[in-house]
Design a protein around this motif. Structure first.
Motif, PDB file in Angstrom:
ATOM      1  N   SER A 192       0.745  -1.252   0.090  1.00 30.93           N
ATOM      2  CA  SER A 192       0.337   0.123   0.026  1.00 30.93           C
ATOM      3  C   SER A 192       0.776   1.495   0.063  1.00 30.93           C
ATOM      4  CB  SER A 192      -0.815  -0.122   1.345  1.00 30.93           C
ATOM      5  OG  SER A 192      -1.482   1.401   1.449  1.00 30.93           O
ATOM      6  N   ILE A 193       0.257   2.457  -0.736  1.00 28.21           N
ATOM      7  CA  ILE A 193       1.098   3.692  -0.664  1.00 28.21           C
ATOM      8  C   ILE A 193       0.456   4.778   0.250  1.00 28.21           C
ATOM      9  CG2 ILE A 193       2.415   3.128  -2.748  1.00 28.21           C
ATOM     10  CD1 ILE A 193       0.638   5.374  -3.905  1.00 28.21           C
ATOM     11  N   MET A 194      -0.706   4.220   0.957  1.00 27.78           N
ATOM     12  CA  MET A 194      -1.254   5.178   1.869  1.00 27.78           C
ATOM     13  C   MET A 194      -0.777   5.922   2.844  1.00 27.78           C
ATOM     14  SD  MET A 194      -5.085   4.683   3.548  1.00 27.78           S
ATOM     15  CE  MET A 194      -5.096   5.218   5.365  1.00 27.78           C
ATOM     16  N   PRO A 195      -0.640   6.870   3.172  1.00 25.24           N
ATOM     17  CA  PRO A 195       0.323   7.610   4.060  1.00 25.24           C
ATOM     18  C   PRO A 195      -0.270   7.369   5.524  1.00 25.24           C
ATOM     19  CG  PRO A 195      -0.963   9.462   2.842  1.00 25.24           C
ATOM     20  CD  PRO A 195      -1.384   7.999   2.448  1.00 25.24           C
ATOM     21  N   PRO A 196       0.619   7.195   6.680  1.00 24.62           N
ATOM     22  CA  PRO A 196       0.219   6.887   7.633  1.00 24.62           C
ATOM     23  C   PRO A 196      -0.744   8.156   8.388  1.00 24.62           C
ATOM     24  CG  PRO A 196       2.369   7.241   7.762  1.00 24.62           C
ATOM     25  CD  PRO A 196       1.967   7.361   6.572  1.00 24.62           C
ATOM     26  N   PHE A 197      -1.476   7.723   9.154  1.00 25.82           N
ATOM     27  CA  PHE A 197      -2.278   8.730   9.877  1.00 25.82           C
ATOM     28  C   PHE A 197      -2.144   8.821  11.495  1.00 25.82           C
ATOM     29  CE2 PHE A 197      -3.766   8.983   5.743  1.00 25.82           C
ATOM     30  CZ  PHE A 197      -3.761  10.323   5.444  1.00 25.82           C
ATOM     31  N   ALA A 237       5.109  20.381  -5.787  1.00 25.60           N
ATOM     32  CA  ALA A 237       4.698  19.025  -6.924  1.00 25.60           C
ATOM     33  C   ALA A 237       5.791  17.887  -6.779  1.00 25.60           C
ATOM     34  CB  ALA A 237       4.572  19.821  -8.214  1.00 25.60           C
ATOM     35  N   VAL A 238       7.002  18.284  -6.731  1.00 22.61           N
ATOM     36  CA  VAL A 238       7.918  17.281  -6.577  1.00 22.61           C
ATOM     37  C   VAL A 238       7.762  16.478  -5.367  1.00 22.61           C
ATOM     38  CG1 VAL A 238      10.305  16.668  -6.536  1.00 22.61           C
ATOM     39  CG2 VAL A 238       9.662  18.293  -8.069  1.00 22.61           C
ATOM     40  N   THR A 239       7.475  17.018  -4.354  1.00 22.64           N
ATOM     41  CA  THR A 239       7.087  16.341  -3.215  1.00 22.64           C
ATOM     42  C   THR A 239       6.292  15.590  -3.099  1.00 22.64           C
ATOM     43  OG1 THR A 239       7.997  18.399  -2.029  1.00 22.64           O
ATOM     44  CG2 THR A 239       7.169  16.649  -0.535  1.00 22.64           C
ATOM     45  N   ILE A 240       5.073  15.739  -3.649  1.00 27.54           N
ATOM     46  CA  ILE A 240       4.017  14.648  -3.664  1.00 27.54           C
ATOM     47  C   ILE A 240       4.091  13.790  -4.751  1.00 27.54           C
ATOM     48  CG2 ILE A 240       2.343  16.435  -2.833  1.00 27.54           C
ATOM     49  CD1 ILE A 240       1.095  16.753  -5.412  1.00 27.54           C
ATOM     50  N   PHE A 258       4.418   9.201  -3.783  1.00 30.71           N
ATOM     51  CA  PHE A 258       3.916   7.919  -4.477  1.00 30.71           C
ATOM     52  C   PHE A 258       4.958   6.925  -4.487  1.00 30.71           C
ATOM     53  CE2 PHE A 258       0.361  10.588  -6.047  1.00 30.71           C
ATOM     54  CZ  PHE A 258      -0.479   9.843  -6.482  1.00 30.71           C
ATOM     55  N   VAL A 259       6.111   7.195  -4.582  1.00 34.64           N
ATOM     56  CA  VAL A 259       7.124   6.465  -4.362  1.00 34.64           C
ATOM     57  C   VAL A 259       7.549   5.877  -2.883  1.00 34.64           C
ATOM     58  CG1 VAL A 259       9.397   5.704  -5.412  1.00 34.64           C
ATOM     59  CG2 VAL A 259       8.112   7.281  -6.625  1.00 34.64           C
ATOM     60  N   TRP A 260       7.619   6.922  -2.090  1.00 26.79           N
ATOM     61  CA  TRP A 260       8.300   6.569  -0.850  1.00 26.79           C
ATOM     62  C   TRP A 260       6.937   7.160   0.075  1.00 26.79           C
ATOM     63  CZ3 TRP A 260      11.631   9.159  -4.010  1.00 26.79           C
ATOM     64  CH2 TRP A 260      12.848   8.494  -4.326  1.00 26.79           C
ATOM     65  N   PRO A 261       6.025   6.329   0.444  1.00 29.61           N
ATOM     66  CA  PRO A 261       4.645   6.775   1.096  1.00 29.61           C
ATOM     67  C   PRO A 261       5.107   7.315   2.491  1.00 29.61           C
ATOM     68  CG  PRO A 261       4.675   4.557   0.687  1.00 29.61           C
ATOM     69  CD  PRO A 261       5.786   4.719  -0.116  1.00 29.61           C
ATOM     70  N   GLU A 262       6.069   6.953   3.007  1.00 32.07           N
ATOM     71  CA  GLU A 262       6.512   7.336   4.346  1.00 32.07           C
ATOM     72  C   GLU A 262       6.973   8.766   4.446  1.00 32.07           C
ATOM     73  OE1 GLU A 262       5.831   5.445   6.985  1.00 32.07           O
ATOM     74  OE2 GLU A 262       5.389   3.232   6.077  1.00 32.07           O
ATOM     75  N   LEU A 263       7.420   9.369   3.384  1.00 36.46           N
ATOM     76  CA  LEU A 263       8.106  10.624   3.540  1.00 36.46           C
ATOM     77  C   LEU A 263       7.298  11.653   4.205  1.00 36.46           C
ATOM     78  CD1 LEU A 263      10.804  11.919   2.129  1.00 36.46           C
ATOM     79  CD2 LEU A 263       9.085  12.612   0.039  1.00 36.46           C
ATOM     80  N   LEU A 302       1.766  -0.291 -10.561  1.00 33.71           N
ATOM     81  CA  LEU A 302       2.125   1.152 -11.062  1.00 33.71           C
ATOM     82  C   LEU A 302       3.350   1.725 -10.539  1.00 33.71           C
ATOM     83  CD1 LEU A 302       0.031   3.423 -12.532  1.00 33.71           C
ATOM     84  CD2 LEU A 302      -0.608   0.911 -12.521  1.00 33.71           C
ATOM     85  N   LYS A 303       3.958   1.004  -9.236  1.00 32.86           N
ATOM     86  CA  LYS A 303       5.184   1.551  -8.885  1.00 32.86           C
ATOM     87  C   LYS A 303       6.294   2.125  -9.829  1.00 32.86           C
ATOM     88  CE  LYS A 303       4.371   0.288  -4.235  1.00 32.86           C
ATOM     89  NZ  LYS A 303       4.343  -0.373  -2.937  1.00 32.86           N
ATOM     90  N   PRO A 304       6.577   1.303 -10.784  1.00 32.09           N
ATOM     91  CA  PRO A 304       7.770   1.617 -11.608  1.00 32.09           C
ATOM     92  C   PRO A 304       7.102   3.229 -12.447  1.00 32.09           C
ATOM     93  CG  PRO A 304       7.295  -0.709 -12.102  1.00 32.09           C
ATOM     94  CD  PRO A 304       6.076  -0.043 -11.194  1.00 32.09           C
ATOM     95  N   ILE A 305       5.678   3.164 -12.833  1.00 29.53           N
ATOM     96  CA  ILE A 305       5.278   4.279 -13.431  1.00 29.53           C
ATOM     97  C   ILE A 305       5.573   5.505 -12.517  1.00 29.53           C
ATOM     98  CG2 ILE A 305       2.994   5.309 -14.227  1.00 29.53           C
ATOM     99  CD1 ILE A 305       3.922   3.094 -16.065  1.00 29.53           C
ATOM    100  N   TRP A 306       5.074   5.405 -11.252  1.00 31.59           N
ATOM    101  CA  TRP A 306       5.237   6.481 -10.357  1.00 31.59           C
ATOM    102  C   TRP A 306       6.715   6.872 -10.025  1.00 31.59           C
ATOM    103  CZ3 TRP A 306       1.391   3.651  -6.933  1.00 31.59           C
ATOM    104  CH2 TRP A 306       0.009   3.834  -7.569  1.00 31.59           C
TER     105      TRP A 306
END
Lengths: 189, 465
Positions: free
Chosen positions: A150-155, B45-48, B52-57, B428-432
Motif C-alpha cells: 500500500s502507498i497510503m500515508p500513515p495517520f 509538486a515534486v514532493t507529492i 507516491f514512491v516513498w509513502p512514509e516521506l 504502478l510503482k515503476p510508473i510513479w
C-alpha cells in the motif's frame, strides 16, 4: 452578424453571456428539477422493488467523521461511487456478494460530496461494515502493516486521538449502508 | 476593406507599435509573483510525486501529508502561477491592442497586491486542512470572496481599457479576454458559492461544471488570447484568418459549458445528462480544430523561425499539446473509453498536458517575449531559455506518456475483478518512479526559467536594449 459583433462590445457581451447561461442553466438548474432522485433520500421497504433500506441523516459524530475525511483529503485517492461497470460492483462487493450500483438518492446528505475523481486507493462507496474498528486503528497507524505494498500515508494523529478516530470510523462504517445489500447482514462494527 | 482592417488590428501590424507609452507596472508585479510561485509550488509538486514512491516521506507530520499538499499544489499552480501569469500578460496585451494606456495602473497594482494576499492566505489555510472539500474549490469562503473582489478589479480595469480603445475592430485576443472575464465571474461563483447550498449529486454536478469550465472557460480562453497575440507577434506573420478565429470563439462559447457531467460517466448521475455531456464533449473538436488550424496556417512558411525563437518553441509545442489534450478529452467522454481510463493515472497525465503542456507553455512563451520589452533590456540568456524549454519538454513528455501508459494498463487491470486491488497499486510503482524523475526534470525547467527571469530583471539597468 459576425462582422457587427466584431465591432460592438455590448453585442459581444450579450452574446457571450447568452450562450453561457443557455448551456449553464440547462445542465445545472434543470436536471435536479427533472430527476427527483437527486434530492430525495433513498427509502424502500418492499423487497419486491429491490434492496430495502433507508438513508438516514448524519449523526453529529458521523458528520465530524466526514469533516476529518475532508480535512485529510482522503477523497483525493478514494472515490465513493460504484459505477455501472461490472468490475466496480465486484470490487465494491464483499465475501462473494456484488455491491449494488450507487444511485443519487444514497448521497443526499453529503456536504461536501465525496464522489472523487482519482482512484489511487480502492473505492470506499461500500466500505461500511467490511472492517472492524481495530483493523482501522492499525491501518491508520501504518497501512503497510495490514496491506503490504500500500502507498497510503500513515495517520498516527488520528489513530491516537480517540475522539477523532471514533468519529472517522463511525463515518466510514455507514458508507454504502443505506441499502441492505448483504443477505447475511454480516457487518463488522 | 475587411482584409485591410484585419491586417491593421493584427499584432504584427504596424499600428499597435506606435506612440502610446506603456508603464506596465501591473504586468511586472503579476509576472514576478507568478513566476516565484511557479518555483515554490514546483517544490510541492515534486514532493507529492515523491510520496507516491516513498509513502512514509514526511508522513508523520500532519501539515505535510499528501492530502494537505495536493490541494496546495493544484491551487498554487492554477491560481498562484498560471492565472496570475495570464493576468499579467493580459495587462500587457490589452492596452497594446486597444492603442491606449491601461485604464488604471493604481487599480492594477492593488489587484496584484490583493492576489498575493489570496495566495499566501491559501497556503496557510490549506496546510491547516481548512478546505471546502471540493476539487479546485478548496479555498475557504473568505478567500473565495477576495478572489471575486480581485476578479472584479481586474475585469473593470480591462473592460474600461477596451471601452476607451482607439481601434474600432476588436482583435480576437480581446474577445477571448473579455469572454474569460465574464465567464470566470459566473463559473467561479457557481463552483465556490452555489455549491454551499446544495448536497450530494446536485452539488457534484455544480462542482464538475466549475472544474471543467475552470479549464474550458477560464484557462482556455485566456490562454488562447495569449497565443493569438504572441504567435503572430513572435513570428512576425499576420494571423491566417480572422473569420476562422471567430468561428472558434463562438463555438467554444456555445459548447463548453454543457460538458461538466462527463466527469461522472457511469456514476450516480442521470444517464440523459451523461449523454448530453458526451455529445457536447465531442463537439469540442470544432472550436479546437478551428483554432489549431488557424495557428498552423499562420506559421506556414515561418517554421524555420522556431529553431532560434524560444517563445515560438513554447507556443507551437503548446499548440500541439492543445490539439492532443483536446483530442483525448472528447475521446475519454465516450462511454467505452471512459470505462477504462476514468479515475486512473491516465487522467493526471491528460490534465497536466492541458495545464502544463499547453497553457503554461503559452504563459512561459508570453513571459519570455514581454520580459525584455517591459524592462527595456534584453533577455539574460537565450541559451538558458533554450535549456528551460528542453527541460519542460522532456520532463513533460516523460510525465504525460508514462502516466497514459500506466493509467491505461491500470484501467484494464481494474476491469478484471480477479486481480486484487493492491496488485494494481503495486503494478504502478515503476510508473510513479518515472513520473517522479520526470517531475525533477520539469523542476529543472522551472528553475532555469526563474533564474533567467530574475537575472534579466536584476541586470536590466546595465543591459539597456
Amino acid at each position: 452578424m459576425l462582422n457587427k459583433i466584431d465591432k460592438d462590445a455590448k453585442l459581444f457581451v450579450g452574446g457571450a453571456l447568452l450562450l453561457f447561461f443557455l448551456g449553464g442553466s440547462l445542465t445545472t438548474i434543470v436536471p435536479p428539477l427533472v430527476d427527483k432522485s437527486w434530492g430525495k433520500p433513498f427509502e424502500n421497504s418492499d423487497p419486491a422493488k429491490g434492496l430495502t433500506g433507508k438513508l438516514l441523516p448524519y449523526t453529529a459524530q458521523e458528520k465530524k467523521g466526514l469533516a476529518i475525511y475532508t480535512r485529510e483529503g482522503c477523497w483525493y485517492c478514494h472515490t465513493q461511487q460504484t459505477r455501472t461497470l461490472l468490475a466496480d460492483t465486484k470490487r465494491s462487493g464483499w465475501r462473494g456478494v456484488d455491491a449494488p450500483v450507487s444511485t443519487p438518492d444514497e448521497f443526499v446528505y453529503d456536504q461536501p460530496h465525496m464522489f472523487g475523481t482519482k482512484r489511487t486507493g480502492p473505492d470506499l462507496s461500500h466500505v461500511g461494515g467490511k472492517y472492524d474498528a481495530q483493523w482501522h486503528r492499525t491501518h491508520f497507524r501504518n497501512p503497510r502493516d495490514l496491506v503490504p505494498g500500500s502507498i497510503m500515508p500513515p495517520f498516527p494523529w488520528i489513530a491516537d486521538n480517540e475522539e477523532e478516530f471514533n468519529a472517522l470510523v463511525a463515518y466510514l462504517q455507514r458508507l454504502g449502508r443505506a441499502k441492505n445489500w448483504r443477505p447475511d447482514n454480516d457487518y463488522e462494527k | 476593406m475587411e482584409e485591410q482592417q484585419v491586417i491593421e488590428s493584427t499584432p504584427s501590424g504596424v499600428r499597435t507599435a506606435t506612440t502610446t507609452v506603456h508603464t506596465d507596472a501591473t504586468c511586472k508585479w503579476f509576472l514576478i509573483s507568478s513566476v516565484s510561485y511557479f518555483f515554490i509550488v514546483g517544490i510541492i509538486a515534486v514532493t507529492i510525486a515523491a510520496k507516491f514512491v516513498w509513502p512514509e516521506l514526511l508522513g508523520t507530520v500532519s501539515i505535510l501529508t499528501y492530502g494537505r499538499l495536493r490541494p496546495l499544489h493544484v491551487n498554487g499552480m492554477l491560481f498562484g502561477w498560471l492565472l496570475a501569469c495570464d493576468m499579467g500578460l493580459t495587462y500587457y496585451i490589452i492596452p497594446r491592442l486597444c492603442g491606449v494606456k491601461l485604464w488604471s495602473e493604481k487599480l492594477g497594482l492593488a489587484t496584484a497586491a490583493l492576489w498575493n494576499v489570496i495566495i499566501l492566505g491559501a497556503v496557510v489555510e490549506l496546510l491547516a486542512g481548512h478546505t471546502q472539500g471540493l476539487e479546485y474549490a478548496e479555498l475557504p469562503t473568505w478567500l473565495d470572496v477576495l478572489v471575486v473582489i480581485a476578479w472584479v478589479m481586474f475585469g473593470t480595469n480591462i473592460i474600461m481599457t477596451v471601452a476607451n480603445r482607439k481601434y474600432e475592430q476588436m482583435y480576437v485576443s480581446i474577445w477571448y479576454t473579455m469572454g474569460t472575464i465574464l465567464w470566470t465571474a459566473f463559473v467561479y461563483i457557481t463552483g465556490n458559492f452555489a455549491t454551499m447550498f446544495t448536497t450530494g449529486v446536485n452539488q457534484a454536478n455544480l462542482n464538475w461544471m466549475y472544474v471543467h469550465n475552470a479549464v474550458g472557460l477560464i484557462f482556455t480562453p485566456v490562454g488562447l488570447a495569449i497565443a493569438y497575440y504572441f504567435i503572430p507577434r513572435a513570428s512576425n506573420a499576420p494571423l491566417h484568418s480572422h473569420k476562422l478565429s471567430m468561428i472558434g470563439f463562438w463555438s467554444l462559447a456555445f459548447v463548453y459549458v454543457w460538458t461538466g457531467a462527463h466527469h461522472m460517466l457511469h456514476g450516480p448521475i442521470s444517464q440523459w445528462l451523461q449523454t448530453i455531456a458526451i455529445a457536447f464533449s465531442v463537439m469540442l473538436l470544432i472550436p479546437v480544430w478551428s483554432v489549431v488550424y488557424n495557428f498552423f496556417a499562420t506559421m506556414k512558411g515561418q517554421w524555420y523561425q522556431v529553431r532560434d525563437n524560444v517563445s515560438l518553441k513554447f507556443l507551437m509545442s503548446g499548440v500541439v499539446f492543445y490539439l492532443l489534450t483536446c483530442f483525448q478529452g472528447p475521446m475519454h467522454s465516450l462511454r467505452t473509453v471512459n470505462a477504462i481510463v476514468s479515475k486512473t493515472d491516465w487522467i493526471p497525465g491528460h490534465a497536466h498536458m492541458a495545464l502544463l503542456g499547453c497553457f503554461s507553455f503559452f504563459a512561459i512563451a508570453g513571459t519570455y517575449h514581454v520580459l525584455p520589452r517591459i524592462f527595456n533590456t534584453k533577455l539574460y540568456s537565450d541559451t538558458l531559455a533554450n535549456w528551460s524549454y528542453w527541460f519542460f519538454m522532456i520532463g513533460g513528455l516523460g510525465f504525460f506518456v508514462t502516466l497514459w501508459l500506466g493509467g491505461f494498463w491500470q484501467g484494464w487491470q481494474w476491469n478484471n475483478p480477479s486481480i486484487p486491488f493492491i496488485d494494481t497499486v503495486i503494478a504502478l510503482k515503476p510508473i510513479w518512479l518515472v513520473r517522479f524523475f520526470s517531475g525533477i526534470i520539469m523542476f529543472c525547467g522551472i528553475t532555469a526559467f526563474l533564474y533567467n527571469f530574475m537575472a534579466t530583471i536584476l541586470n536590466a539597468k546595465e543591459n539597456k536594449a
